[in-house]
Design a protein around this motif. Structure first.
Motif, PDB file in Angstrom:
ATOM      1  N   THR A  40       0.839  -1.211   0.000  1.00  0.00           N
ATOM      2  CA  THR A  40       0.000   0.000   0.000  1.00  0.00           C
ATOM      3  C   THR A  40       0.867   1.251   0.000  1.00  0.00           C
ATOM      4  O   THR A  40       0.600   2.216  -0.735  1.00  0.00           O
ATOM      5  CB  THR A  40      -0.927   0.009   1.221  1.00  0.00           C
ATOM      6  OG1 THR A  40      -1.730  -1.169   1.212  1.00  0.00           O
ATOM      7  CG2 THR A  40      -1.836   1.229   1.201  1.00  0.00           C
ATOM      8  N   SER A  41       1.920   1.241   0.816  1.00  0.00           N
ATOM      9  CA  SER A  41       2.835   2.383   0.861  1.00  0.00           C
ATOM     10  C   SER A  41       3.527   2.582  -0.485  1.00  0.00           C
ATOM     11  O   SER A  41       3.677   3.721  -0.957  1.00  0.00           O
ATOM     12  CB  SER A  41       3.875   2.170   1.961  1.00  0.00           C
ATOM     13  OG  SER A  41       3.257   1.993   3.221  1.00  0.00           O
ATOM     14  N   LEU A  42       3.929   1.477  -1.117  1.00  0.00           N
ATOM     15  CA  LEU A  42       4.553   1.580  -2.434  1.00  0.00           C
ATOM     16  C   LEU A  42       3.573   2.109  -3.484  1.00  0.00           C
ATOM     17  O   LEU A  42       3.951   2.888  -4.368  1.00  0.00           O
ATOM     18  CB  LEU A  42       5.097   0.223  -2.871  1.00  0.00           C
ATOM     19  CG  LEU A  42       6.517  -0.134  -2.428  1.00  0.00           C
ATOM     20  CD1 LEU A  42       6.871  -1.544  -2.860  1.00  0.00           C
ATOM     21  CD2 LEU A  42       7.527   0.861  -2.982  1.00  0.00           C
ATOM     22  N   GLY A  43       2.310   1.677  -3.387  1.00  0.00           N
ATOM     23  CA  GLY A  43       1.306   2.178  -4.316  1.00  0.00           C
ATOM     24  C   GLY A  43       1.111   3.679  -4.182  1.00  0.00           C
ATOM     25  O   GLY A  43       1.022   4.400  -5.193  1.00  0.00           O
ATOM     26  N   ILE A  44       1.059   4.176  -2.952  1.00  0.00           N
ATOM     27  CA  ILE A  44       0.925   5.618  -2.731  1.00  0.00           C
ATOM     28  C   ILE A  44       2.137   6.358  -3.279  1.00  0.00           C
ATOM     29  O   ILE A  44       2.016   7.412  -3.920  1.00  0.00           O
ATOM     30  CB  ILE A  44       0.734   5.912  -1.234  1.00  0.00           C
ATOM     31  CG1 ILE A  44      -0.583   5.311  -0.742  1.00  0.00           C
ATOM     32  CG2 ILE A  44       0.763   7.409  -0.962  1.00  0.00           C
ATOM     33  CD1 ILE A  44      -0.780   5.390   0.767  1.00  0.00           C
TER      34      ILE A  44
ATOM     35  N   ILE B 206      11.286   1.982   0.807  1.00  0.00           N
ATOM     36  CA  ILE B 206      10.208   1.011   1.017  1.00  0.00           C
ATOM     37  C   ILE B 206      10.451  -0.253   0.193  1.00  0.00           C
ATOM     38  O   ILE B 206      10.166  -1.370   0.649  1.00  0.00           O
ATOM     39  CB  ILE B 206       8.845   1.647   0.676  1.00  0.00           C
ATOM     40  CG1 ILE B 206       8.557   2.807   1.633  1.00  0.00           C
ATOM     41  CG2 ILE B 206       7.729   0.619   0.775  1.00  0.00           C
ATOM     42  CD1 ILE B 206       7.263   3.546   1.349  1.00  0.00           C
ATOM     43  N   THR B 207      10.976  -0.101  -1.021  1.00  0.00           N
ATOM     44  CA  THR B 207      11.317  -1.278  -1.819  1.00  0.00           C
ATOM     45  C   THR B 207      12.398  -2.106  -1.127  1.00  0.00           C
ATOM     46  O   THR B 207      12.331  -3.342  -1.103  1.00  0.00           O
ATOM     47  CB  THR B 207      11.798  -0.853  -3.218  1.00  0.00           C
ATOM     48  OG1 THR B 207      10.784  -0.063  -3.847  1.00  0.00           O
ATOM     49  CG2 THR B 207      12.079  -2.066  -4.085  1.00  0.00           C
TER      50      THR B 207
ATOM     51  N   SER C 254       5.487  -1.978 -11.066  1.00  0.00           N
ATOM     52  CA  SER C 254       4.149  -1.935 -10.471  1.00  0.00           C
ATOM     53  C   SER C 254       3.350  -3.185 -10.809  1.00  0.00           C
ATOM     54  O   SER C 254       2.645  -3.740  -9.964  1.00  0.00           O
ATOM     55  CB  SER C 254       3.399  -0.685 -10.955  1.00  0.00           C
ATOM     56  OG  SER C 254       4.051   0.498 -10.539  1.00  0.00           O
ATOM     57  N   THR C 255       3.475  -3.642 -12.051  1.00  0.00           N
ATOM     58  CA  THR C 255       2.777  -4.858 -12.459  1.00  0.00           C
ATOM     59  C   THR C 255       3.257  -6.063 -11.667  1.00  0.00           C
ATOM     60  O   THR C 255       2.460  -6.893 -11.210  1.00  0.00           O
ATOM     61  CB  THR C 255       2.969  -5.111 -13.963  1.00  0.00           C
ATOM     62  OG1 THR C 255       2.522  -3.974 -14.705  1.00  0.00           O
ATOM     63  CG2 THR C 255       2.202  -6.342 -14.411  1.00  0.00           C
TER      64      THR C 255
ATOM     65  N   PHE D 119      11.549  13.485  -3.236  1.00  0.00           N
ATOM     66  CA  PHE D 119      11.156  12.920  -1.944  1.00  0.00           C
ATOM     67  C   PHE D 119      10.475  11.565  -2.120  1.00  0.00           C
ATOM     68  O   PHE D 119      10.818  10.583  -1.450  1.00  0.00           O
ATOM     69  CB  PHE D 119      10.219  13.883  -1.220  1.00  0.00           C
ATOM     70  CG  PHE D 119       9.592  13.303   0.008  1.00  0.00           C
ATOM     71  CD1 PHE D 119      10.321  13.147   1.179  1.00  0.00           C
ATOM     72  CD2 PHE D 119       8.261  12.892  -0.009  1.00  0.00           C
ATOM     73  CE1 PHE D 119       9.743  12.607   2.318  1.00  0.00           C
ATOM     74  CE2 PHE D 119       7.682  12.350   1.123  1.00  0.00           C
ATOM     75  CZ  PHE D 119       8.424  12.199   2.281  1.00  0.00           C
ATOM     76  N   THR D 120       9.512  11.484  -3.037  1.00  0.00           N
ATOM     77  CA  THR D 120       8.808  10.219  -3.250  1.00  0.00           C
ATOM     78  C   THR D 120       9.730   9.168  -3.865  1.00  0.00           C
ATOM     79  O   THR D 120       9.573   7.971  -3.602  1.00  0.00           O
ATOM     80  CB  THR D 120       7.577  10.427  -4.155  1.00  0.00           C
ATOM     81  OG1 THR D 120       7.964  11.123  -5.361  1.00  0.00           O
ATOM     82  CG2 THR D 120       6.513  11.239  -3.445  1.00  0.00           C
ATOM     83  N   ASN D 121      10.709   9.603  -4.655  1.00  0.00           N
ATOM     84  CA  ASN D 121      11.660   8.658  -5.226  1.00  0.00           C
ATOM     85  C   ASN D 121      12.540   8.048  -4.135  1.00  0.00           C
ATOM     86  O   ASN D 121      12.771   6.832  -4.108  1.00  0.00           O
ATOM     87  CB  ASN D 121      12.525   9.359  -6.270  1.00  0.00           C
ATOM     88  CG  ASN D 121      13.373   8.390  -7.073  1.00  0.00           C
ATOM     89  OD1 ASN D 121      12.869   7.411  -7.628  1.00  0.00           O
ATOM     90  ND2 ASN D 121      14.665   8.651  -7.130  1.00  0.00           N
TER      91      ASN D 121
END
Length: 296
Positions: free
Chosen positions: A50-54, A95-96, A277-278, A87-89
């Motif tokens: 979920t965190s990765l999706g966001i 998270i990955t 993502s897939t 920041f998101t990168n």
């Protein structure tokens, strides 16, 4: 601005990839968010996904806004969006790496006391680790905010001579401090990802070699499962390593004039993000179940 046919082609590819990433990340967050509302809990892997999706959702929107805004209307105002992207990168990298470390601890067959201690506590630690990655990303983005501020100052002082002492010092400080600092921010979680993935693959290969000594049907099915897991890990490893290398080259190439190849780079980068993502969706039983239901 007149665009040639090749540039238009890469822009179309980039837009299609962006739509794919946004749709996939929205699907992940919507399905897992509904799961959390219904059962009032999420598994550790689902929290990480979920965190990765966001992150992917915010990363892609920031990329679209910054790329089209800065390309067709070069203005330092869009540099603020670049901070959101960076920041998101960084958060995506952490998270990955956390996901890879989680799988390594839970699935690997190592019996070292450190692994045994982590295995007994990893489920309770995941929420805190996610919060930790957020805090680390917030701290590490501070130099980038300073860097953007310096770049804005350079623009506002554009009337100064190019050989101005102050102008030269600010430009040199940005080039020789902030650019390597950005690489280090990505390198640390990437090393964690590499270590976790390599350890997990080594553990699975060792376990598979032990099972090959048996010839029962159950062992054959386990061998197939291990082979499938190794293929998934290898794909995940190649994708994330390719993403890191492409981002690194992209950062280094800012020194040179690469405007003619700008959209090619973006298409390559977000092709990897789309495939990533897939693969994340296909790795989740909950998401795969929903996909099968929608298909039928």
């Amino acid at each position: 601005m007149v665009l040639n046919q090749l540039t238009v082609f890469f822009i179309i590819i980039y837009v299609l990839e962006s739509v794919t990433v946004i749709a996939e990340s929205s699907f992940m967050v919507a399905v897992l968010g509904r799961e959390w509302v219904q059962v009032k809990r999420l598994s550790s892997v689902e929290m990480i996904l979920t965190s990765l999706g966001i992150c992917h959702f915010c990363l892609q929107w920031a990329s679209v806004l910054y790329n089209f805004g800065s390309y067709f209307n070069p203005n330092y105002v869009f540099w603020n969006i670049a901070i959101i992207w960076e920041f998101t990168n960084i958060l995506t990298f952490w998270i990955t790496s956390l996901l890879a470390a989680f799988y390594c601890v839970k699935i690997s067959s190592f019996t070292h006391p450190i692994f045994l201690w982590l295995r007994s506590r990893i489920l309770r630690l995941v929420p805190w680790l996610l919060l930790g990655t957020l805090m680390i990303s917030c701290v590490t983005i501070i130099p980038s905010v300073i860097r953007i501020h310096i770049r804005m100052q350079l623009v506002t002082m554009g009337h100064l001579p190019r050989n101005s002492t102050l102008f030269g010092r600010l430009n040199m400080f940005e080039q020789y401090f902030f650019r390597p600092q950005t690489m280090y921010m990505l390198l640390i979680p990437f090393i964690l990802f590499l270590a976790s993935t390599v350890l997990l693959m080594a553990s699975l290969i060792q376990h598979r070699e032990q099972m090959q000594q048996h010839n029962s049907g159950h062992c054959n099915s386990s061998l197939r499962a291990h082979s499938a897991a190794l293929r998934s890990l290898a794909t995940f490893f190649i994708l994330f390593t390719s993403y890191f290398l492409i981002i690194s080259i992209h950062l280094i190439s800012e020194v040179f004039d690469k405007r003619s190849w700008f959209w090619l780079w973006e298409a390559i980068i977000y092709a990897i993000v789309s495939i990533h993502s897939t693969s994340l969706i296909l790795s989740s039983p909950t998401l795969k179940k929903i996909l099968k239901m929608k298909h039928w």
